[in-house]
Design a protein around this motif. Structure first.
Motif, PDB file in Angstrom:
ATOM      1  N   MET A   1      25.045   2.952  92.112  1.00  0.00           N
ATOM      2  CA  MET A   1      24.161   1.793  91.853  1.00  0.00           C
ATOM      3  C   MET A   1      24.121   0.876  93.083  1.00  0.00           C
ATOM      4  O   MET A   1      25.142   0.655  93.729  1.00  0.00           O
ATOM      5  N   SER A   2      22.919   0.354  93.423  1.00  0.00           N
ATOM      6  CA  SER A   2      22.821  -0.527  94.591  1.00  0.00           C
ATOM      7  C   SER A   2      23.485  -1.870  94.272  1.00  0.00           C
ATOM      8  O   SER A   2      23.700  -2.219  93.107  1.00  0.00           O
ATOM      9  N   ASP A   3      23.781  -2.632  95.361  1.00  0.00           N
ATOM     10  CA  ASP A   3      24.444  -3.918  95.168  1.00  0.00           C
ATOM     11  C   ASP A   3      23.577  -4.859  94.348  1.00  0.00           C
ATOM     12  O   ASP A   3      22.354  -4.872  94.505  1.00  0.00           O
ATOM     13  N   PRO A   4      24.205  -5.700  93.502  1.00  0.00           N
ATOM     14  CA  PRO A   4      23.412  -6.690  92.754  1.00  0.00           C
ATOM     15  C   PRO A   4      22.630  -7.596  93.707  1.00  0.00           C
ATOM     16  O   PRO A   4      23.076  -7.870  94.822  1.00  0.00           O
ATOM     17  N   GLN A   5      21.459  -8.066  93.247  1.00  0.00           N
ATOM     18  CA  GLN A   5      20.608  -8.925  94.106  1.00  0.00           C
ATOM     19  C   GLN A   5      21.187 -10.319  94.298  1.00  0.00           C
ATOM     20  O   GLN A   5      20.925 -10.958  95.303  1.00  0.00           O
ATOM     21  N   PHE A   6      21.879 -10.804  93.276  1.00  0.00           N
ATOM     22  CA  PHE A   6      22.408 -12.177  93.328  1.00  0.00           C
ATOM     23  C   PHE A   6      23.890 -12.163  92.943  1.00  0.00           C
ATOM     24  O   PHE A   6      24.333 -11.282  92.214  1.00  0.00           O
ATOM     25  N   ASP A   7      24.607 -13.176  93.417  1.00  0.00           N
ATOM     26  CA  ASP A   7      25.966 -13.365  92.882  1.00  0.00           C
ATOM     27  C   ASP A   7      25.865 -13.762  91.411  1.00  0.00           C
ATOM     28  O   ASP A   7      26.590 -13.263  90.565  1.00  0.00           O
ATOM     29  N   LEU A   8      24.964 -14.706  91.140  1.00  0.00           N
ATOM     30  CA  LEU A   8      24.904 -15.297  89.794  1.00  0.00           C
ATOM     31  C   LEU A   8      23.454 -15.502  89.359  1.00  0.00           C
ATOM     32  O   LEU A   8      22.639 -16.015  90.133  1.00  0.00           O
ATOM     33  N   ILE A   9      23.154 -15.083  88.125  1.00  0.00           N
ATOM     34  CA  ILE A   9      21.870 -15.446  87.505  1.00  0.00           C
ATOM     35  C   ILE A   9      22.178 -16.387  86.346  1.00  0.00           C
ATOM     36  O   ILE A   9      23.103 -16.123  85.547  1.00  0.00           O
ATOM     37  N   VAL A  10      21.423 -17.469  86.267  1.00  0.00           N
ATOM     38  CA  VAL A  10      21.557 -18.410  85.151  1.00  0.00           C
ATOM     39  C   VAL A  10      20.292 -18.289  84.302  1.00  0.00           C
ATOM     40  O   VAL A  10      19.177 -18.426  84.831  1.00  0.00           O
ATOM     41  N   ILE A  11      20.464 -18.021  83.021  1.00  0.00           N
ATOM     42  CA  ILE A  11      19.307 -17.883  82.124  1.00  0.00           C
ATOM     43  C   ILE A  11      19.086 -19.224  81.427  1.00  0.00           C
ATOM     44  O   ILE A  11      19.916 -19.672  80.640  1.00  0.00           O
ATOM     45  N   GLY A  12      17.966 -19.868  81.753  1.00  0.00           N
ATOM     46  CA  GLY A  12      17.645 -21.161  81.152  1.00  0.00           C
ATOM     47  C   GLY A  12      17.713 -22.270  82.180  1.00  0.00           C
ATOM     48  O   GLY A  12      18.694 -22.369  82.943  1.00  0.00           O
ATOM     49  N   GLU A  13      16.665 -23.054  82.248  1.00  0.00           N
ATOM     50  CA  GLU A  13      16.628 -24.205  83.168  1.00  0.00           C
ATOM     51  C   GLU A  13      16.647 -25.522  82.400  1.00  0.00           C
ATOM     52  O   GLU A  13      15.904 -26.460  82.686  1.00  0.00           O
ATOM     53  N   GLY A  14      17.460 -25.564  81.346  1.00  0.00           N
ATOM     54  CA  GLY A  14      17.735 -26.846  80.687  1.00  0.00           C
ATOM     55  C   GLY A  14      18.862 -27.536  81.446  1.00  0.00           C
ATOM     56  O   GLY A  14      19.235 -27.123  82.552  1.00  0.00           O
ATOM     57  N   ILE A  15      19.433 -28.567  80.844  1.00  0.00           N
ATOM     58  CA  ILE A  15      20.468 -29.333  81.544  1.00  0.00           C
ATOM     59  C   ILE A  15      21.685 -28.462  81.854  1.00  0.00           C
ATOM     60  O   ILE A  15      22.223 -28.501  82.968  1.00  0.00           O
ATOM     61  N   ALA A  16      22.111 -27.624  80.893  1.00  0.00           N
ATOM     62  CA  ALA A  16      23.286 -26.767  81.157  1.00  0.00           C
ATOM     63  C   ALA A  16      22.976 -25.774  82.281  1.00  0.00           C
ATOM     64  O   ALA A  16      23.766 -25.607  83.213  1.00  0.00           O
ATOM     65  N   GLY A  17      21.831 -25.112  82.196  1.00  0.00           N
ATOM     66  CA  GLY A  17      21.494 -24.083  83.181  1.00  0.00           C
ATOM     67  C   GLY A  17      21.337 -24.662  84.578  1.00  0.00           C
ATOM     68  O   GLY A  17      21.884 -24.122  85.551  1.00  0.00           O
ATOM     69  N   LEU A  18      20.622 -25.768  84.694  1.00  0.00           N
ATOM     70  CA  LEU A  18      20.401 -26.365  86.024  1.00  0.00           C
ATOM     71  C   LEU A  18      21.704 -26.897  86.608  1.00  0.00           C
ATOM     72  O   LEU A  18      21.953 -26.784  87.813  1.00  0.00           O
ATOM     73  N   THR A  19      22.541 -27.476  85.751  1.00  0.00           N
ATOM     74  CA  THR A  19      23.832 -27.978  86.253  1.00  0.00           C
ATOM     75  C   THR A  19      24.679 -26.822  86.765  1.00  0.00           C
ATOM     76  O   THR A  19      25.266 -26.892  87.852  1.00  0.00           O
ATOM     77  N   ALA A  20      24.749 -25.737  85.992  1.00  0.00           N
ATOM     78  CA  ALA A  20      25.561 -24.579  86.412  1.00  0.00           C
ATOM     79  C   ALA A  20      25.024 -24.000  87.720  1.00  0.00           C
ATOM     80  O   ALA A  20      25.793 -23.685  88.634  1.00  0.00           O
ATOM     81  N   ALA A  21      23.709 -23.871  87.811  1.00  0.00           N
ATOM     82  CA  ALA A  21      23.102 -23.284  89.021  1.00  0.00           C
ATOM     83  C   ALA A  21      23.393 -24.161  90.234  1.00  0.00           C
ATOM     84  O   ALA A  21      23.740 -23.662  91.310  1.00  0.00           O
ATOM     85  N   ARG A  22      23.269 -25.470  90.058  1.00  0.00           N
ATOM     86  CA  ARG A  22      23.507 -26.394  91.169  1.00  0.00           C
ATOM     87  C   ARG A  22      24.957 -26.300  91.657  1.00  0.00           C
ATOM     88  O   ARG A  22      25.223 -26.175  92.853  1.00  0.00           O
ATOM     89  N   VAL A  23      25.896 -26.329  90.698  1.00  0.00           N
ATOM     90  CA  VAL A  23      27.317 -26.278  91.069  1.00  0.00           C
ATOM     91  C   VAL A  23      27.617 -24.971  91.810  1.00  0.00           C
ATOM     92  O   VAL A  23      28.241 -24.957  92.874  1.00  0.00           O
ATOM     93  N   ALA A  98       9.397  -9.014  81.695  1.00  0.00           N
ATOM     94  CA  ALA A  98       8.130  -8.273  81.681  1.00  0.00           C
ATOM     95  C   ALA A  98       7.780  -7.804  83.094  1.00  0.00           C
ATOM     96  O   ALA A  98       7.092  -6.803  83.277  1.00  0.00           O
ATOM     97  N   GLY A  99       8.292  -8.530  84.108  1.00  0.00           N
ATOM     98  CA  GLY A  99       7.943  -8.212  85.494  1.00  0.00           C
ATOM     99  C   GLY A  99       8.867  -7.215  86.181  1.00  0.00           C
ATOM    100  O   GLY A  99       8.569  -6.766  87.282  1.00  0.00           O
ATOM    101  N   GLY A 100      10.004  -6.888  85.601  1.00  0.00           N
ATOM    102  CA  GLY A 100      10.902  -5.948  86.262  1.00  0.00           C
ATOM    103  C   GLY A 100      12.346  -6.137  85.862  1.00  0.00           C
ATOM    104  O   GLY A 100      12.638  -6.721  84.807  1.00  0.00           O
ATOM    105  N   THR A 101      13.262  -5.641  86.700  1.00  0.00           N
ATOM    106  CA  THR A 101      14.688  -5.807  86.414  1.00  0.00           C
ATOM    107  C   THR A 101      15.349  -6.547  87.578  1.00  0.00           C
ATOM    108  O   THR A 101      14.890  -6.446  88.722  1.00  0.00           O
ATOM    109  N   TYR A 102      16.396  -7.288  87.246  1.00  0.00           N
ATOM    110  CA  TYR A 102      17.126  -8.090  88.230  1.00  0.00           C
ATOM    111  C   TYR A 102      18.606  -7.896  87.945  1.00  0.00           C
ATOM    112  O   TYR A 102      18.994  -7.724  86.783  1.00  0.00           O
ATOM    113  N   SER A 103      19.422  -7.960  88.998  1.00  0.00           N
ATOM    114  CA  SER A 103      20.854  -7.764  88.762  1.00  0.00           C
ATOM    115  C   SER A 103      21.668  -8.844  89.454  1.00  0.00           C
ATOM    116  O   SER A 103      21.231  -9.431  90.457  1.00  0.00           O
ATOM    117  N   ALA A 104      22.832  -9.096  88.891  1.00  0.00           N
ATOM    118  CA  ALA A 104      23.743 -10.092  89.456  1.00  0.00           C
ATOM    119  C   ALA A 104      25.170  -9.666  89.147  1.00  0.00           C
ATOM    120  O   ALA A 104      25.403  -8.849  88.247  1.00  0.00           O
TER     121      ALA A 104
END
Ligand code: NDP
Length: 304
Positions: A1-23, A98-104
């Protein structure tokens, strides 16, 4: 399997998701977020935050916009796509949209929750014609009118107080004998003369012409009664957005994701934060706290 595209994917851009992504991004991880709707989540419905979280503007929109800008400055890649499935294997997590697959290498599920609906006749028919779940957005439409709020929790009383700015009378319809809201909201709602409490009262139907005109309820005595109301706002709790999660991510009785104290779920490298998580306390501060713990856990497992 190829390397994941991202270290981390956060699902949801509410307050929890945006805070986690920012940190996580500020710690040097490569981070992507996925959001099916507009960023911000439920907080967008709040015009006046109470309490105002540290560093936030006065409204929910200000708070979410600030976090979104900070994520962007930290290098977070935002995707406007709904996640349809998630699977973990061999040290990576794969998401399908719907647009494809992503890995982290790790995923934080911060997909939040939506307001429950009553499921009574008239509720769908009169959506946007008097039936609403956003007091801040639609309250001004009910200037001088009578409206009803269903529920006896913190949300119901908070939103009843918002509606009391506009309406002449706000009927709070509670199926239980007493509200379960905290003492602060209860004291403020009781001090507001426009708010009338109806304990042990359940909604049966919403009726009217082109717009809502009345609500048929039954009290403890079982007798049907009609309240002349132009609006109805149900705040009867939240249901978590988890339809895309595999069954091996454990849920509690209300469908929320079960986590350990580091926000880890039953699936390796999948964490959860905020309103989707079992034990969430419903506050913005709680969502942000969860998010910081989840981001720290992801960082420790990826770089530790
Ligand atoms: P809650 O689950 O706390 O309360 C739901 C209310 O709706 C209860 O009164 C419940 O009645 C009633 N209810 C549930 N189902 C039905 C139904 N089918 N018909 C009629 N009534 C029903 O939800 P909230 O949205 O109020 O709060 C969610 C979380 O968010 C809580 O943790 C709360 O503390 C938090 N919160 C915090 C705020 C803040 O700190 N600023 C503001 C708003 C919310 P019953 O009691 O009979 O079950």
């Amino acid at each position: 399997m190829s390397d994941p595209q991202f270290d981390l994917i956060v699902i949801g851009e509410g307050i929890a998701g945006l805070t986690a992504a920012r940190v996580a991004a500020r710690q040097g991880l490569s981070v992507a977020t996925f959001e099916a709707n507009i960023f911000g989540g439920l907080v967008l419905n709040v015009n006046e935050l109470d309490p105002v979280p540290p560093g936030a503007g006065a409204s929910g929109t200000d708070y979410a916009s600030t976090l979104m800008s900070e994520c962007s400055e930290a290098g977070v890649v935002s995707h406007s796509e709904a996640v349809e499935a998630l699977a973990g294997a061999n040290g990576a997590v794969t998401l399908t949209t719907a647009g494809g697959t992503y890995s982290a290498r790790a995923v934080i599920v911060a997909s939040g929750a939506k307001l429950k609906r009553l499921g009574v006749p008239g509720e769908e028919e009169y959506a946007y014609k008097g039936v609403s779940q956003c007091a801040d957005c639609d309250g001004p439409l009910f200037q001088g009118a009578e409206v009803a709020v269903v529920g006896g929790g913190d949300s119901a009383l908070q939103e009843a107080l918002v509606l009391a700015h506009y309406a002449d009378r706000v009927h709070v319809l509670m199926r239980s004998a007493a509200p379960r809201a905290n003492a602060g909201w209860l004291a403020r709602a009781k001090a507001e003369p426009k708010i009338v409490f109806h304990p042990q009262t359940s909604v049966y139907r919403i009726e009217g012409g082109p717009m809502v005109e009345r609500i048929v309820v039954r009290g403890a005595d079982g007798v049907e009664q009609t309240l002349a109301c132009a609006g109805l706002f149900a705040y009867i709790g939240l249901e978590p957005n988890t339809a895309f999660l595999p069954t091996d991510i454990k849920r509690d009785g209300s469908g929320r994701v079960v986590t350990d104290d580091k926000m880890g779920t039953a699936v390796a490298n999948v964490l959860a934060a905020g309103a989707v998580r079992s034990g969430d306390d419903g506050t913005l501060a709680g969502a942000a706290r969860d998010a910081e713990i989840a981001a720290a856990s992801a960082f420790a497992s990826l770089r530790g």
